[in-house]
Design an enzyme around this catalytic site. Structure first.
Site, PDB file in Angstrom:
ATOM      1  N   ASN A  76       0.802  -1.227   0.000  1.00 28.47           N
ATOM      2  CA  ASN A  76       0.000   0.000   0.000  1.00 28.47           C
ATOM      3  C   ASN A  76       0.836   1.278   0.000  1.00 28.47           C
ATOM      4  O   ASN A  76       0.305   2.364  -0.186  1.00 28.47           O
ATOM      5  CB  ASN A  76      -0.945   0.027   1.201  1.00 28.47           C
ATOM      6  CG  ASN A  76      -0.183   0.084   2.517  1.00 28.47           C
ATOM      7  OD1 ASN A  76       0.621  -0.797   2.813  1.00 28.47           O
ATOM      8  ND2 ASN A  76      -0.434   1.105   3.322  1.00 28.47           N
ATOM      9  N   GLY A  78       5.220   3.068  -0.364  1.00 23.41           N
ATOM     10  CA  GLY A  78       6.647   2.901  -0.591  1.00 23.41           C
ATOM     11  C   GLY A  78       6.991   1.995  -1.756  1.00 23.41           C
ATOM     12  O   GLY A  78       6.315   1.961  -2.782  1.00 23.41           O
ATOM     13  N   SER A 203      17.859  -6.000   3.697  1.00 24.96           N
ATOM     14  CA  SER A 203      18.499  -4.694   3.750  1.00 24.96           C
ATOM     15  C   SER A 203      19.994  -4.893   3.932  1.00 24.96           C
ATOM     16  O   SER A 203      20.439  -5.923   4.472  1.00 24.96           O
ATOM     17  CB  SER A 203      17.948  -3.876   4.923  1.00 24.96           C
ATOM     18  OG  SER A 203      18.760  -2.753   5.187  1.00 24.96           O
ATOM     19  N   TYR A 228      16.640  -4.318  14.477  1.00 26.05           N
ATOM     20  CA  TYR A 228      16.341  -4.218  13.043  1.00 26.05           C
ATOM     21  C   TYR A 228      17.351  -5.023  12.236  1.00 26.05           C
ATOM     22  O   TYR A 228      16.976  -5.799  11.341  1.00 26.05           O
ATOM     23  CB  TYR A 228      16.361  -2.757  12.604  1.00 26.05           C
ATOM     24  CG  TYR A 228      16.095  -2.570  11.128  1.00 26.05           C
ATOM     25  CD1 TYR A 228      14.836  -2.825  10.583  1.00 26.05           C
ATOM     26  CD2 TYR A 228      17.109  -2.151  10.262  1.00 26.05           C
ATOM     27  CE1 TYR A 228      14.590  -2.663   9.225  1.00 26.05           C
ATOM     28  CE2 TYR A 228      16.874  -1.976   8.907  1.00 26.05           C
ATOM     29  CZ  TYR A 228      15.608  -2.239   8.394  1.00 26.05           C
ATOM     30  OH  TYR A 228      15.364  -2.086   7.049  1.00 26.05           O
TER      31      TYR A 228
END
Length: 351
Positions: A76, A78, A203, A228
């Site tokens: 939805n 990015g 990432s 993260y």
């Protein structure tokens, strides 16, 4: 004074040129300010080259996906939205799995309008709730004949010390465990739809990560950045272990780094105690080196569509090219151990 002596004649001559433009005046202006204009041009060209470098790879193939079904989490906003839009334009049936119903339905409408493809479906999916993952999987398995591409895209970054519905550290739960469970629940249909692809958006932060088996939920001391990085390393390790388990099935599994992208992903950093105002002086530099969501989606699109990516498995992409991830020592052992722990945490462990 030197600055004034250099700039005042330039601005005076520029004003005169604008007010009384002619090619003779333009020639005279350029001759009088050749050095300064050369410097400005060199700076502009240099900035353009730097911008091109940091934007990275662009996937230019016009390959179609007619008849293919894609499931994408976090579609939805990015890079997820831009990836879904691109795949929709290629003719794919796209299933968006998003937590926010209003934003998810609005994204589906926007993609239908922009792509001309009415075959865009929204289903609610909260990756921080294992029951929500199971419900999404049940609905998807019942409604979809095939699943050719599963793109595990959704994520959360450096949030405060939040917990998932089951009480797990939020970043590990959302970025890894939710996708781990979803992938396993959809796996039989993905295998039956082969050749098919599973793509995990990781990432470059994985290089700073380690799997803290002794305190996977950071209960002793919470570090948003380390949590993260752990979750992003988990994406890479999960990719490698799953690829081994799916050898010979016609299903490829790959991970990727989208680059430094200007999206909403960093929205929780100030809540976690990171002072974003301190970065304001660096804003022009950050804009120079960061990608737009459309640019950040290129490697996801490459992994989903390109013929080259469909021929490899257990790999890691960045800027639409193969790169080497940074792995822990005894990586295969860590990957198996993480798999076993993940099975136990999501309730898939059988005895």
């Amino acid at each position: 004074m030197v600055q004034q002596e250099i700039n005042m004649p330039f601005y005076s001559d520029l004003t005169e040129l604008i007010s009384d433009f002619s090619f003779d005046n333009l020639k005279s202006f350029c001759e009088n300010h050749y050095i300064l204009l050369s410097g400005l041009l060199s700076t502009a060209v240099g900035l353009k080259l730097l911008r091109t470098y940091f934007v990275g790879g662009v996937f230019r193939s016009k390959a179609r996906l007619d008849g293919k079904t894609v499931v994408i989490t976090g579609g939805n906003t990015g890079i997820g939205f831009e990836t879904a839009l691109d795949l929709a334009k290629r003719g794919a049936r796209v299933v968006l799995g998003c937590r926010d119903v209003t934003r998810g339905e609005e994204a589906a409408k926007k993609i239908r309008r922009a792509s001309g493809n009415g075959n865009i479906i929204f289903r609610r999916l909260d990756l921080a709730s294992l029951e929500s993952v199971r419900q999404f999987a049940r609905e998807t398995l019942a409604a979809e004949k095939d699943i050719h591409i599963l793109l595990n895209n959704a994520g959360i970054m450096m949030c405060p010390n939040w917990k998932s519905v089951e009480g797990y550290e939020m970043q590990f739960a959302t970025n890894h465990l939710g996708h781990f469970l979803l992938t396993n629940l959809l796996l039989e249909k993905i295998k039956k739809s082969a050749p098919s692809r599973i793509i995990n958006v990781s990432s470059r932060a994985h290089i700073r990560g380690q799997i803290n088996f002794d305190d996977i939920n950071f209960q002793k001391e919470y570090h948003p950045r380390l949590a993260y990085s752990q979750s992003k390393l988990a994406n890479v390790l999960f990719t490698r272990e799953l690829s081994r388990r799916l050898e010979g099935t016609g299903v490829t599994v790959n991970a990727l780094h989208p680059g430094m992208v200007n999206t909403e992903l960093a929205r929780h950093m100030s809540e976690a105690g990171y002072h974003m105002w301190a970065l304001y002086p660096l804003y022009p530099l950050l804009m120079l080196v960061s990608k737009t969501p459309e640019q950040g989606a290129q490697t996801s699109i490459y992994a989903a569509v390109s013929e080259e990516a469909g021929k490899v498995t257990g790999k890691y992409f960045s800027d639409c090219a193969l790169k080497d991830p940074v792995l822990p020592e005894n990586s295969e052992e860590v990957e198996r151990r993480l798999w076993d722990l993940s099975e136990e945490m999501v309730g898939l462990k059988t005895h």
